[in-house]
Design a protein around this motif. Structure first.
Motif, PDB file in Angstrom:
ATOM      1  N   ARG A  53       0.856  -1.159  -0.135  1.00 22.96           N
ATOM      2  CA  ARG A  53       0.085   0.021  -0.089  1.00 22.96           C
ATOM      3  C   ARG A  53       0.882   1.414   0.074  1.00 22.96           C
ATOM      4  N   CYS A  54       1.741   1.171   0.843  1.00 21.05           N
ATOM      5  CA  CYS A  54       2.941   2.281   1.238  1.00 21.05           C
ATOM      6  C   CYS A  54       3.520   2.796  -0.344  1.00 21.05           C
ATOM      7  N   ILE A  55       3.959   1.935  -1.090  1.00 17.29           N
ATOM      8  CA  ILE A  55       4.704   2.055  -2.303  1.00 17.29           C
ATOM      9  C   ILE A  55       3.618   2.652  -3.252  1.00 17.29           C
ATOM     10  N   SER A  56       2.705   2.129  -3.238  1.00 19.25           N
ATOM     11  CA  SER A  56       1.394   2.258  -4.407  1.00 19.25           C
ATOM     12  C   SER A  56       1.067   3.828  -4.071  1.00 19.25           C
ATOM     13  N   ILE A  57       1.072   4.273  -2.787  1.00 17.94           N
ATOM     14  CA  ILE A  57       0.672   5.550  -2.367  1.00 17.94           C
ATOM     15  C   ILE A  57       1.757   6.401  -2.795  1.00 17.94           C
ATOM     16  N   ILE A  96      -1.998   5.390   5.645  1.00 15.07           N
ATOM     17  CA  ILE A  96      -1.718   4.788   4.083  1.00 15.07           C
ATOM     18  C   ILE A  96      -2.898   4.090   3.742  1.00 15.07           C
ATOM     19  N   ARG A  97      -3.351   3.270   4.812  1.00 15.12           N
ATOM     20  CA  ARG A  97      -4.587   2.435   4.396  1.00 15.12           C
ATOM     21  C   ARG A  97      -5.692   3.184   3.674  1.00 15.12           C
ATOM     22  N   ASN A  98      -6.007   4.264   4.573  1.00 17.86           N
ATOM     23  CA  ASN A  98      -7.028   5.211   4.090  1.00 17.86           C
ATOM     24  C   ASN A  98      -6.672   5.734   2.649  1.00 17.86           C
ATOM     25  N   ALA A  99      -5.227   6.183   2.228  1.00 13.87           N
ATOM     26  CA  ALA A  99      -4.969   6.621   1.080  1.00 13.87           C
ATOM     27  C   ALA A  99      -5.127   5.823   0.027  1.00 13.87           C
ATOM     28  N   TYR A 100      -4.771   4.402   0.335  1.00 17.36           N
ATOM     29  CA  TYR A 100      -4.941   3.363  -0.800  1.00 17.36           C
ATOM     30  C   TYR A 100      -6.283   3.077  -0.964  1.00 17.36           C
ATOM     31  N   ILE A 101      -7.225   3.250  -0.034  1.00 11.24           N
ATOM     32  CA  ILE A 101      -8.455   2.960  -0.587  1.00 11.24           C
ATOM     33  C   ILE A 101      -9.016   4.101  -1.361  1.00 11.24           C
ATOM     34  N   VAL A 146     -19.180  -5.468  -6.060  1.00  9.67           N
ATOM     35  CA  VAL A 146     -18.806  -4.216  -5.802  1.00  9.67           C
ATOM     36  C   VAL A 146     -17.474  -4.181  -4.674  1.00  9.67           C
ATOM     37  N   ILE A 147     -16.536  -3.496  -5.155  1.00 12.57           N
ATOM     38  CA  ILE A 147     -15.306  -3.841  -4.188  1.00 12.57           C
ATOM     39  C   ILE A 147     -15.566  -2.861  -2.885  1.00 12.57           C
ATOM     40  N   THR A 148     -15.537  -3.542  -1.941  1.00  4.85           N
ATOM     41  CA  THR A 148     -15.909  -2.818  -0.630  1.00  4.85           C
ATOM     42  C   THR A 148     -14.658  -2.663   0.207  1.00  4.85           C
ATOM     43  N   GLY A 149     -13.605  -2.914   0.031  1.00  7.39           N
ATOM     44  CA  GLY A 149     -12.283  -3.130   0.950  1.00  7.39           C
ATOM     45  C   GLY A 149     -11.110  -4.059   0.298  1.00  7.39           C
ATOM     46  N   VAL A 150     -10.225  -3.839   1.231  1.00  8.26           N
ATOM     47  CA  VAL A 150      -8.817  -4.741   1.106  1.00  8.26           C
ATOM     48  C   VAL A 150      -8.588  -5.081   2.461  1.00  8.26           C
TER      49      VAL A 150
END
Ligand code: BTN
Length: 257
Positions: free
Chosen positions: A89-93, A198-203, A225-229
């Motif tokens: 998640r961190c690298i993606s963000i 980071i988790r919020n930014a990823y979502i 429907v994607i509801t989360g990870v």
């Protein structure tokens, strides 16, 4: 070749640029295995890879000299191995924040870590973690971003480049410097324990989050429907009120209708 055009504290401060290599991830792994310890943040960048690797054992094809293909060495020994997906998640963000000035809100992360503009793939990453006991000793973060390539072979997914979207060439080193900076900021946030951010930014950047969509599951086309990870990185999809969780091999996104 060694140089230092990158601002920031450590990501990219030791930059090695190679004309050609099999894969920058392989090269970094071999350096770690065969030479004296490398500093965290070392970046290996190649003008050409002849055996670039993608996820699912796919090849990563990139026209020589046109795109960014590089690997970063991180040492996230602070991160429990059960939380490895937080590094993804961190690298993606970090990548999203670095490239947002070019593409705005059209820039998305397609779960788990593809970088998309709209419905097309601008880049991807192959993160290979080397574990030691309960710790992540080394993380080899390989990133490929399509920059100046004008066209892509048929049947190679849905790739797109900076140039195809923005109609000009870009200086690869400039974008590399921006990516190193974005990733460093995000990594330091993770290291400081600010995981929720980071988790919020990823979502917030997740492609098709909360939108109806078609997927392929076990060979069948299904809507959901994607509801989360989940914490471990499984994709949560709601199918007509029933919540399911998938790993990368179990679900395929279908083209948006
Ligand atoms: C994917 O989307 O499938 C991941 C692509 C990762 C490609 C990069 S290019 C630099 C590094 N070296 C490799 O061999 N792969 C990664």
């Amino acid at each position: 070749m060694q140089n230092n055009i990158i601002s920031g504290l450590f990501v990219g401060q030791n930059l090695v640029t190679l004309k050609e290599v099999d894969s920058t991830n392989n090269y970094l792994k071999e350096l770690l295995a065969n030479s004296k310890p490398l500093t965290e943040g070392t970046v290996i960048m190649a003008e050409a890879q002849h055996a670039g690797r993608g996820q699912h054992n796919n090849k990563w094809l990139s026209e020589p000299g046109k795109n960014l293909t590089f690997s970063i060495l991180l040492k996230p020994s602070f991160l429990p191995i059960q939380q490895q997906f937080d590094l993804t998640r961190c690298i993606s963000i970090g990548v999203i924040n670095a490239l947002k000035p070019y593409f705005g809100i059209a820039l998305k992360v397609k779960w788990p870590n593809d970088i998309y503009v709209g419905e097309r793939k601008l880049g991807g990453m192959l993160i290979e973690n080397q574990l030691q006991g309960s710790q992540i000793r080394h993380s080899i973060v390989g990133i490929g971003i399509n920059v100046n390539q004008d066209n892509f072979p048929e049947g190679s997914g849905t790739p797109i480049s900076f140039k195809q979207i923005l109609h000009r060439d870009y200086h690869l080193q400039t974008i590399l410097a921006e990516l190193c900076k974005g990733i460093e900021v995000s990594y330091l946030q993770l290291k400081a324990g600010r995981v929720e951010g980071i988790r919020n930014a990823y979502i917030d950047s997740l492609l098709a989050f909360n939108e109806p969509r078609y997927f392929k599951v076990n060979g069948n086309v299904v809507s959901g429907v994607i509801t989360g990870v989940t914490g471990e990185g499984l994709l949560q999809v709601n199918h007509d009120g029933i919540e399911s969780r998938y790993n990368l091999k179990e679900i395929e996104f279908l083209k948006n209708q």
